[in-house]
Design a protein around this motif. Sequence first.
Motif, short mmCIF file in Angstrom:
data_model
loop_
_atom_site.label_atom_id
_atom_site.label_comp_id
_atom_site.label_asym_id
_atom_site.label_seq_id
_atom_site.Cartn_x
_atom_site.Cartn_y
_atom_site.Cartn_z
N LEU A 118 0.72 -1.11 -0.09
CA LEU A 118 -0.07 0.07 -0.15
C LEU A 118 0.76 1.43 -0.21
N PHE A 119 1.93 1.27 0.65
CA PHE A 119 2.60 2.59 0.96
C PHE A 119 3.62 2.57 -0.24
N TRP A 120 4.09 1.56 -0.96
CA TRP A 120 5.15 1.69 -2.17
C TRP A 120 4.55 1.54 -3.52
N THR A 121 3.56 0.94 -3.64
CA THR A 121 2.78 0.77 -4.93
C THR A 121 2.07 2.06 -5.41
N PRO A 122 1.27 2.49 -4.81
CA PRO A 122 0.79 3.83 -5.36
C PRO A 122 1.71 4.94 -6.09
N SER A 123 2.98 5.02 -5.49
CA SER A 123 3.84 5.92 -5.97
C SER A 123 4.38 5.78 -7.28
N ALA A 124 4.12 4.48 -8.07
CA ALA A 124 4.31 4.25 -9.37
C ALA A 124 3.37 5.01 -10.12
N GLY A 125 2.25 5.48 -9.50
CA GLY A 125 1.16 6.19 -10.47
C GLY A 125 1.15 7.65 -10.12
N LEU A 126 2.12 8.09 -9.53
CA LEU A 126 2.35 9.47 -8.97
C LEU A 126 2.94 10.40 -10.22
N LYS A 127 2.41 11.55 -10.52
CA LYS A 127 3.01 12.30 -11.49
C LYS A 127 3.15 13.78 -10.96
N THR A 128 4.24 14.33 -11.22
CA THR A 128 4.49 15.73 -10.73
C THR A 128 4.07 16.93 -11.68
N LEU A 129 3.25 17.55 -11.43
CA LEU A 129 2.62 18.50 -12.42
C LEU A 129 3.41 19.85 -11.97
N HIS A 130 3.86 20.63 -12.81
CA HIS A 130 4.66 21.85 -12.88
C HIS A 130 3.57 22.88 -13.24
N LEU A 131 2.75 23.49 -12.53
CA LEU A 131 1.74 24.74 -12.61
C LEU A 131 2.26 25.94 -12.48
N GLY A 132 2.87 26.76 -13.18
CA GLY A 132 3.82 27.91 -13.07
C GLY A 132 4.52 27.81 -11.84
N SER A 133 3.97 28.30 -10.75
CA SER A 133 4.90 28.34 -9.31
C SER A 133 4.31 27.18 -8.40
N CYS A 134 3.12 26.69 -8.94
CA CYS A 134 2.98 25.55 -7.94
C CYS A 134 3.30 23.93 -8.56
N VAL A 135 3.85 23.42 -7.52
CA VAL A 135 4.33 21.73 -8.10
C VAL A 135 3.40 20.87 -7.24
N ILE A 136 2.69 20.16 -7.91
CA ILE A 136 1.68 19.21 -6.94
C ILE A 136 2.02 17.53 -7.52
N ASN A 137 1.96 16.86 -6.65
CA ASN A 137 2.13 14.98 -6.98
C ASN A 137 0.50 14.79 -6.85
N THR A 138 0.38 14.10 -7.81
CA THR A 138 -1.02 13.42 -7.72
C THR A 138 -0.95 12.09 -8.71
N ASN A 139 -1.95 11.44 -8.54
CA ASN A 139 -1.93 9.92 -8.98
C ASN A 139 -3.10 10.29 -10.09
N LEU A 140 -2.65 10.74 -11.50
CA LEU A 140 -3.62 11.13 -12.51
C LEU A 140 -4.25 9.59 -13.02
N GLN A 141 -3.46 8.67 -12.92
CA GLN A 141 -3.70 7.37 -13.56
C GLN A 141 -4.94 6.83 -12.86
N GLU A 142 -5.16 6.98 -11.58
CA GLU A 142 -5.90 6.40 -10.59
C GLU A 142 -7.14 7.09 -10.98
N MET A 143 -7.24 8.63 -11.02
CA MET A 143 -8.21 9.46 -11.41
C MET A 143 -8.84 9.04 -12.51
N ARG A 144 -7.83 9.04 -13.71
CA ARG A 144 -8.43 8.46 -15.09
C ARG A 144 -9.25 7.24 -15.09
#
Length: 151
Positions: A17-43
């Motif tokens: 549970l703690f290590w597998t989800p990180s494989a789907g994490l994507k770092t988004l650079h939105l101007g001055s904001c940087v976020i990490n999210t699992n777009l694959q899971e949402m899609r």
Amino acid sequence: MKASGLPICLLSAAFYLFWTPSAGLKTLHLGSCVINTNLQEMRSGFSEIRDSVQAKDEIIDIRILRKTESLQDTKPADQCCLLRHILRLYLDKVFKNYQTPDHHILRKTSSLANSFLTIKKDLWLCLTPQAAVVKALGELNILLQWMEEMK
């Protein structure tokens, strides 16, 4: 007394549970904001309900969001703020008011809403409230002009 295999199973499950989800994490650079999210899971969650939800959409001649090209035309400095406002629209108006008797769709939309909420928490406030008010009032002419051109 024999030791139970349960602790090993729990440890393995926790590791998964703690290590597998990180494989789907994507770092988004939105101007001055940087976020990490699992777009694959949402899609994936959305793709499970997409056909059912879209089949109920009777307003086929109006689009709220155009194709992604128009969103990608947003200047990098404005992307963080734009995403924050779009997420707020979905959280405050769409997910909150969506109704269906289908419990599977409700669970998926709830999961999407939670993902959006997590992303929104990572986004910085775009403008201070007073700056936003001044900006909106200063650009009121753009809205009025657009309204005048509508016939």
